[in-house]
Motif scaffolding. Structure first.
Motif, PDB file in Angstrom:
ATOM      1  N   SER A   1      -6.108  -5.622  -4.647  1.00  0.00           N
ATOM      2  CA  SER A   1      -5.870  -6.423  -5.782  1.00  0.00           C
ATOM      3  C   SER A   1      -7.062  -6.832  -6.451  1.00  0.00           C
ATOM      4  O   SER A   1      -8.155  -6.624  -5.723  1.00  0.00           O
ATOM      5  CB  SER A   1      -4.890  -7.374  -5.459  1.00  0.00           C
ATOM      6  N   VAL A   2      -6.889  -7.630  -7.519  1.00  0.00           N
ATOM      7  CA  VAL A   2      -8.223  -7.816  -8.383  1.00  0.00           C
ATOM      8  C   VAL A   2      -9.121  -8.983  -7.678  1.00  0.00           C
ATOM      9  O   VAL A   2     -10.206  -9.005  -7.168  1.00  0.00           O
ATOM     10  CB  VAL A   2      -7.812  -8.421  -9.796  1.00  0.00           C
ATOM     11  N   ARG A   3      -8.096 -10.027  -7.032  1.00  0.00           N
ATOM     12  CA  ARG A   3      -8.695 -10.958  -6.096  1.00  0.00           C
ATOM     13  C   ARG A   3      -8.999 -10.488  -4.705  1.00  0.00           C
ATOM     14  O   ARG A   3     -10.186 -10.800  -4.083  1.00  0.00           O
ATOM     15  CB  ARG A   3      -7.813 -11.951  -5.924  1.00  0.00           C
ATOM     16  N   LYS A   4      -8.412  -9.539  -3.951  1.00  0.00           N
ATOM     17  CA  LYS A   4      -8.787  -8.854  -2.901  1.00  0.00           C
ATOM     18  C   LYS A   4      -8.992  -7.517  -2.976  1.00  0.00           C
ATOM     19  O   LYS A   4      -7.750  -6.762  -2.499  1.00  0.00           O
ATOM     20  CB  LYS A   4      -7.761  -9.577  -1.725  1.00  0.00           C
ATOM     21  N   PRO A   5      -9.812  -6.795  -3.304  1.00  0.00           N
ATOM     22  CA  PRO A   5      -9.815  -5.326  -3.574  1.00  0.00           C
ATOM     23  C   PRO A   5      -9.949  -4.675  -2.447  1.00  0.00           C
ATOM     24  O   PRO A   5     -10.037  -5.366  -1.244  1.00  0.00           O
ATOM     25  CB  PRO A   5     -11.205  -5.319  -4.373  1.00  0.00           C
ATOM     26  N   VAL A   6      -9.747  -3.371  -2.088  1.00  0.00           N
ATOM     27  CA  VAL A   6      -9.881  -2.720  -0.961  1.00  0.00           C
ATOM     28  C   VAL A   6     -11.283  -2.769  -0.443  1.00  0.00           C
ATOM     29  O   VAL A   6     -12.232  -2.832  -1.201  1.00  0.00           O
ATOM     30  CB  VAL A   6      -9.636  -1.188  -1.127  1.00  0.00           C
ATOM     31  N   GLY A   7     -11.381  -3.091   0.748  1.00  0.00           N
ATOM     32  CA  GLY A   7     -12.668  -3.168   1.687  1.00  0.00           C
ATOM     33  C   GLY A   7     -12.822  -4.897   1.951  1.00  0.00           C
ATOM     34  O   GLY A   7     -13.876  -5.265   2.542  1.00  0.00           O
ATOM     35  N   THR A   8     -11.908  -5.585   1.197  1.00  0.00           N
ATOM     36  CA  THR A   8     -11.934  -7.022   1.741  1.00  0.00           C
ATOM     37  C   THR A   8     -11.617  -7.196   3.251  1.00  0.00           C
ATOM     38  O   THR A   8     -10.543  -6.878   3.435  1.00  0.00           O
ATOM     39  CB  THR A   8     -11.069  -8.005   0.789  1.00  0.00           C
ATOM     40  N   VAL A   9     -12.408  -7.810   4.039  1.00  0.00           N
ATOM     41  CA  VAL A   9     -12.101  -8.094   5.216  1.00  0.00           C
ATOM     42  C   VAL A   9     -12.410  -9.596   5.691  1.00  0.00           C
ATOM     43  O   VAL A   9     -13.642 -10.004   5.273  1.00  0.00           O
ATOM     44  CB  VAL A   9     -12.887  -7.070   6.075  1.00  0.00           C
ATOM     45  N   PHE A  10     -11.615 -10.150   6.339  1.00  0.00           N
ATOM     46  CA  PHE A  10     -11.913 -11.612   7.025  1.00  0.00           C
ATOM     47  C   PHE A  10     -11.921 -11.461   8.543  1.00  0.00           C
ATOM     48  O   PHE A  10     -11.290 -10.919   9.167  1.00  0.00           O
ATOM     49  CB  PHE A  10     -10.822 -12.539   6.778  1.00  0.00           C
ATOM     50  N   ILE A  11     -13.091 -11.896   9.013  1.00  0.00           N
ATOM     51  CA  ILE A  11     -13.429 -11.815  10.433  1.00  0.00           C
ATOM     52  C   ILE A  11     -13.653 -13.306  11.073  1.00  0.00           C
ATOM     53  O   ILE A  11     -14.625 -13.967  10.462  1.00  0.00           O
ATOM     54  CB  ILE A  11     -14.577 -10.978  10.669  1.00  0.00           C
ATOM     55  N   ALA A  12     -13.037 -13.741  11.968  1.00  0.00           N
ATOM     56  CA  ALA A  12     -13.244 -15.102  12.746  1.00  0.00           C
ATOM     57  C   ALA A  12     -13.498 -14.940  14.050  1.00  0.00           C
ATOM     58  O   ALA A  12     -13.075 -14.068  14.728  1.00  0.00           O
ATOM     59  CB  ALA A  12     -11.773 -15.860  12.528  1.00  0.00           C
ATOM     60  N   VAL A  13     -14.503 -15.868  14.490  1.00  0.00           N
ATOM     61  CA  VAL A  13     -14.945 -15.865  15.850  1.00  0.00           C
ATOM     62  C   VAL A  13     -14.905 -17.325  16.339  1.00  0.00           C
ATOM     63  O   VAL A  13     -15.222 -18.328  15.660  1.00  0.00           O
ATOM     64  CB  VAL A  13     -16.421 -15.232  16.051  1.00  0.00           C
ATOM     65  N   THR A  14     -13.854 -17.533  17.379  1.00  0.00           N
ATOM     66  CA  THR A  14     -13.719 -18.899  17.337  1.00  0.00           C
ATOM     67  C   THR A  14     -14.002 -18.958  19.081  1.00  0.00           C
ATOM     68  O   THR A  14     -13.981 -18.166  20.022  1.00  0.00           O
ATOM     69  CB  THR A  14     -12.127 -19.617  17.318  1.00  0.00           C
TER      70      THR A  14
END
Ligand code: ATP
Ligand code: MG
Length: 409
Positions: free
Chosen positions: A360-373
């Motif tokens: 989408s416009v706000r989250k285009p293809v290739g948007t990735v969230f990575i969390a390390v806890t």
């Protein structure tokens, strides 16, 4: 600048190498080994299985190099023409070796098989050659000293070639060239930095010292290879490299990020579990490539559907609805969830849009969230990767490993 004086060439024989149906692993293996011994490997040639091509390849190589290694085409089938071509090139006949023939016959007998008549050719050697014996005591290759040069002919089967090289051929080559100088070399591996940035940080004065320099980009990584003739130069270059790039260097040598991360977890006596969405298990696959990973890797969960993110990882349906599955909050909840589920010290959550659809416009293809806890801390990174679906997955895995390395070091 090249630190080595003695040139070597590799001539791999076989139409399958040229057509692309077989990956030329022999050339890669020999390139690495000969470089480590101290040769300057300056040509690798692949040629078809014809007498003309093999003889021409050998002629050209001997003009340029003092060591020429040929592989392939030594077997008993009609397309195996290397021994005949080499003999023809040197203008010598093939000579039958009775002892070799008896050895081959004995191996067939031990396996309860009849000796096919075609095998006779495997006991024939160019008159000026010395047979090279493999682990069964059968000659699968030979070498020919030629003035100051050496021609070595080895089998095409990669396993055989490696075993022969390790168990004697490498040593024989070293003895033939007592003037070989291996020099001094190191490899340094970096993550989270681009090639131009590496060059900028090394600076122009880095090259005041004469050195052999190579810089190689990989997805999410850059490797630099440096060689020097003198030990003092080598040490100075290594010091400079460390000082100028210390925050991005994850290792020296051939160990990759997953090995370095594993090593850090082992040393800290900590364990890891991962929850994957867009990477679909590739992160777990990368982590489990490392032998002995069971000592620190608890397990992984690929929770592709929101239903599973909720039921198995405890991600709140409210957060999923408000923020969307691809969000910092969900990545973090996945990491926390898998850490609790599997009882590990560290947890990872990866969620993103690998495409080609779903952007989408706000989250285009290739948007990735990575969390390390960990129990004490949480790091979340929002990345935007370019490329096709597979490239986005690969880069996500690399970035996750880089984050783990930064958190653990
Ligand atoms: P054989 O006695 O089995 O015929 P050979 O010495 O004649 O051995 P080839 O016939 O050329 O060797 O190749 C044997 C096998 O090894 C084939 O499967 C071939 O594709 C593979 N091979 C040959 N050369 C290479 C190479 N450079 N890299 C990787 N594989 C290779
Ligand atoms: Mg063959």
């Amino acid at each position: 600048m090249k630190i080595h004086s003695i040139r070597a060439e590799i001539l791999t024989i076989g139409a399958e190498l040229l057509k692309g149906s077989t990956l030329n692993t022999n050339a890669q293996y020999l390139g690495r080994k000969l470089t480590a011994l101290g040769f300057f490997v300056h040509r690798q040639t692949a040629c078809p299985d014809t007498c003309d091509a093999i003889a021409d390849g050998l002629r050209q190589a001997l003009i340029r190099a003092r060591l020429v290694i040929l592989t392939g085409g030594l077997g008993p089938t009609p397309d195996d023409l290397t021994r005949q071509s080499v003999a023809e090139y040197f203008g010598v006949p093939l000579v039958f070796s009775k002892s070799q023939y008896l050895r081959i016959k004995r191996i067939y007998a031990e396996r309860g098989r009849r000796v096919p008549s075609s095998v006779r050719i495997e006991a024939m050697f160019p008159q000026n050659s010395v047979p090279l014996i493999n682990r069964f005591g059968v000659a699968l290759g030979f070498y020919i000293p030629h003035g100051e040069a050496l021609v070595v002919v080895l089998p095409g089967v990669p396993d055989e070639l490696v075993r022969m090289f390790e168990s004697g051929v490498g040593g024989m080559i070293q003895k033939f060239f007592p003037d070989l100088e291996p020099g001094y070399r190191f490899q340094v591996n970096m993550a989270g930095i681009s090639e131009p940035e590496v060059m900028r940080r090394l600076g122009k004065d880095f090259f005041d010292d004469p050195c052999e320099f190579g810089i190689y980009p990989y997805p999410g990584e850059v490797a630099v290879h440096i060689g020097a003739r003198k030990r003092s130069t080598f040490l100075r270059l290594k010091r400079k490299t460390r000082a100028r790039l210390t925050d991005v260097i994850y290792g020296w040598g051939t160990a990759g990020l997953s090995e370095v991360v594993g090593d850090l977890l082992l040393r800290k006596k900590r364990t890891l579990a991962v929850a994957e969405s867009c990477t679909g298990g590739f992160l777990a696959a990368e982590l489990t490539k490392v032998p002995g990973c069971s000592r620190y890797f608890e397990g992984s969960l690929t929770a592709y559907q929101n239903r599973l993110k909720t039921s198995l990882l405890g991600v709140s349906p409210r957060v999923l609805a408000d923020k969307g599955a691809v969000s910092a909050e969900v990545a973090r909840a996945m990491a926390d969830g898998v850490r609790k589920l599997m009882g590990s010290d560290y947890g990872v959550g990866v969620t993103g849009i690998a495409g080609p659809g779903g952007g989408s416009v706000r989250k285009p293809v290739g948007t990735v969230f990575i969390a390390v806890t960990s129990p004490r801390k949480c790091t979340v990174h929002r990345a935007y990767f370019r490329g096709d679906r597979r490239q986005i997955q690969t880069r996500s895995v690399k970035k996750t490993l880089e984050m783990l390395w930064r958190v653990l070091r």
